[in-house]
Write a protein that holds these residues in place. Structure first.
Motif, PDB file in Angstrom:
ATOM      1  N   GLN A  59       0.830  -1.204   0.000  1.00  0.00           N
ATOM      2  CA  GLN A  59       0.000   0.000   0.000  1.00  0.00           C
ATOM      3  C   GLN A  59       0.862   1.250   0.000  1.00  0.00           C
ATOM      4  O   GLN A  59       0.556   2.229  -0.691  1.00  0.00           O
ATOM      5  N   THR A  96       2.510   1.743  -3.371  1.00  0.00           N
ATOM      6  CA  THR A  96       1.597   2.273  -4.383  1.00  0.00           C
ATOM      7  C   THR A  96       1.762   3.778  -4.543  1.00  0.00           C
ATOM      8  O   THR A  96       1.584   4.317  -5.638  1.00  0.00           O
ATOM      9  N   ILE A 156       3.835   0.356  -9.539  1.00  0.00           N
ATOM     10  CA  ILE A 156       2.783  -0.237  -8.710  1.00  0.00           C
ATOM     11  C   ILE A 156       1.564   0.670  -8.681  1.00  0.00           C
ATOM     12  O   ILE A 156       0.415   0.192  -8.664  1.00  0.00           O
ATOM     13  N   GLU A 157       1.785   1.989  -8.688  1.00  0.00           N
ATOM     14  CA  GLU A 157       0.653   2.923  -8.739  1.00  0.00           C
ATOM     15  C   GLU A 157      -0.139   2.744 -10.036  1.00  0.00           C
ATOM     16  O   GLU A 157      -1.373   2.802 -10.042  1.00  0.00           O
ATOM     17  N   SER A 195      -2.336  -0.311  -9.732  1.00  0.00           N
ATOM     18  CA  SER A 195      -3.520  -0.105  -8.890  1.00  0.00           C
ATOM     19  C   SER A 195      -4.640   0.595  -9.630  1.00  0.00           C
ATOM     20  O   SER A 195      -5.803   0.510  -9.223  1.00  0.00           O
ATOM     21  N   LYS A 196      -4.311   1.281 -10.752  1.00  0.00           N
ATOM     22  CA  LYS A 196      -5.327   2.003 -11.528  1.00  0.00           C
ATOM     23  C   LYS A 196      -5.802   1.226 -12.744  1.00  0.00           C
ATOM     24  O   LYS A 196      -6.563   1.764 -13.560  1.00  0.00           O
ATOM     25  N   ARG A 254      -5.423  -5.164  -9.653  1.00  0.00           N
ATOM     26  CA  ARG A 254      -5.600  -5.545  -8.253  1.00  0.00           C
ATOM     27  C   ARG A 254      -5.153  -6.982  -8.014  1.00  0.00           C
ATOM     28  O   ARG A 254      -4.529  -7.285  -7.000  1.00  0.00           O
ATOM     29  N   ILE A 294      -1.377  -7.120  -7.784  1.00  0.00           N
ATOM     30  CA  ILE A 294      -0.883  -6.617  -6.505  1.00  0.00           C
ATOM     31  C   ILE A 294      -1.119  -7.642  -5.403  1.00  0.00           C
ATOM     32  O   ILE A 294      -0.271  -7.843  -4.521  1.00  0.00           O
TER      33      ILE A 294
END
Length: 435
Positions: free
Chosen positions: A88, A91, A97-98, A101-102, A108, A111
């Protein structure tokens, strides 16, 4: 409420989910009593009796007593929680990684997969450290906790404890998918609640022996009730910001013109701040158990629960992590942009930059109130325990998790009941956020 519990078993799907979760929790509790080979359990129990108030005691609380007995589930679910928190935070820091997450559901899943790999790595490292530390431990009579030390014992312990954590992780995911509530949270909840009978038994023994008065027990029960009531009151508390949506005419149809609200919880960070604060402060006390250096043990003694230095640092770290984790989990700029894209605005506040600045000011005040609340719940019970010399622990992280998980699970069950036209747990009352 009794009728509501009866209604649970009248809905086949809900009944199946509840029984599945209970079955998985039963499997978890059975595993907490299967010992790891090569350990002298008696000598280990004496060692843990001397290690109360250290990081080992914190991990033992989350494992439901499995670490104290060094069972196959000794590591508990803490490696998974640590891995989840790390990803987290990454992210926000790591652009790749960010970006994942989008990407929606596919991102998802990736991750989650990386989180599982991180859990295994952390489990191997922690299990190796525990196995090496166990070899240097001795009981009160000087007996070795590990009768046959060496790499054979270390490899066996690493494999056993890592496999145990992976199995617990699988149990939690299965409970979240096929059961009711959040599986990982329910596993922690079960570990905490499982220690209540032992605490009650110790209290009764001290009461019969005259070492604990009936007045003290009644006073502590009243304090526990008040603390639980305060947790329920604040955890349900929300600051609801009104949002108006302007009317839009598309062809012959009119869209918008509605009023909604943006709920901001008083405690946005949940139980993460006390977990991190406890881990950091108790680290010196844990190191002192393995290092026989006078100044190290003296410094560690000042940072154990019940000492004013410990309480001061504990509160400071809780406040810091409340602001830090809230900033990571809630981005006022993104929220303001989403509201603006959908044609919404907060009355009296211009969309865009001014909205994000307003959200940031409101969130700062709420986070401060939440930090004070968490600090009070964590520190005040500890002070009472030190004053009355109680044989059990309540308050802090354990009580926050137990009450929070209980509320979330009850809310999910109630939503199933109401969806199928059944009354909830209390007539005329919903388990939801309080304005």
């Amino acid at each position: 409420m009794i009728e509501a519990f009866q209604n649970i078993f009248r809905i086949p799907e809900l009944k199946k989910r509840v029984l599945f979760s209970l079955g998985m929790l039963a499997v978890y509790r059975i595993g907490c009593h299967i010992p790891t080979p090569g350990i002298d359990s008696t000598a280990l129990a004496h060692f843990f009796a001397q290690a109360r108030g250290t990081l080992l005691g914190l991990f033992d609380m989350f494992s439901g007593g499995a670490l104290e007995k060094l069972t196959v589930f000794a590591l508990g679910i803490m490696p998974y929680i640590s891995s989840s928190i790390i990803f987290q935070l990454l992210t926000v820091v790591v652009p790749a990684i960010e970006k994942l997450s989008k990407e929606g559901e596919s991102g998802r899943k990736k991750i989650v997969q990386y989180t599982r790999y991180g859990t295994i790595v952390l489990s191997v490292v922690q299990a190796l450290g525990i196995s090496i530390g166990l070899e240097s431990m001795r009981g009160p009579a000087g007996e070795l906790v590990v009768p046959s030390p060496g790499w054979g014992f270390r490899i066996m312990t690493v494999i056993t404890l890592t496999a145990g954590t992976a199995f617990i992780m699988w149990l939690g995911e299965q409970m979240s998918e096929k059961g009711i509530g959040n599986g990982i949270s329910l596993i922690i909840f079960a570990g905490i609640v499982a220690r209540i009978p032992v605490a009650l038994g110790n209290s009764l023994r001290l009461l019969k022996a005259g070492q604990l008065s009936l007045f003290v027990i009644l006073f502590i029960l009243i304090v526990m009730f008040l603390v639980i009531a305060a947790i329920v009151y604040v955890e349900r508390g929300q600051r609801r910001l009104p949002i108006h949506y302007a009317k839009r005419v598309v062809g012959l149809k009119t869209y918008g013109g509605q009023t909604s609200h943006l709920p901001l919880k008083v405690n946005m960070a949940g139980v993460i701040p006390p977990i991190f604060a406890s881990s950091i402060i108790m680290f010196p006390a844990t190191v002192a158990n393995f290092i026989n250096i006078p100044w190290v043990q003296k410094a560690a003694k000042s940072l154990t629960p019940g000492n004013w230095v410990y309480d001061l640092f504990y509160v400071a770290f809780i406040v810091f992590f409340c602001y830090f984790y809230t900033a990571v989990s809630f981005n006022p700029v993104d929220v303001a942009e989403n509201v603006k894209k959908h044609g919404g605005y907060i009355p009296g506040i211009r969309p865009g930059k001014e909205t994000s600045e307003y959200l940031d000011r409101v969130l700062t005040k709420l986070t401060f109130a939440g930090a004070i609340y968490i600090s009070a719940v964590c520190v005040l019970p500890s002070i009472l325990i030190g004053k009355f010399n109680l044989p059990f622990y309540f308050g802090g992280t354990a009580l926050l998790i137990a009450v929070g998980v209980g509320m979330d699970t009850a809310a999910q069950i109630e939503s199933h009941l109401i969806t199928r036209s059944y009354e909830g747990f209390m007539k005329g009352v919903r388990v939801r956020g309080r304005k």
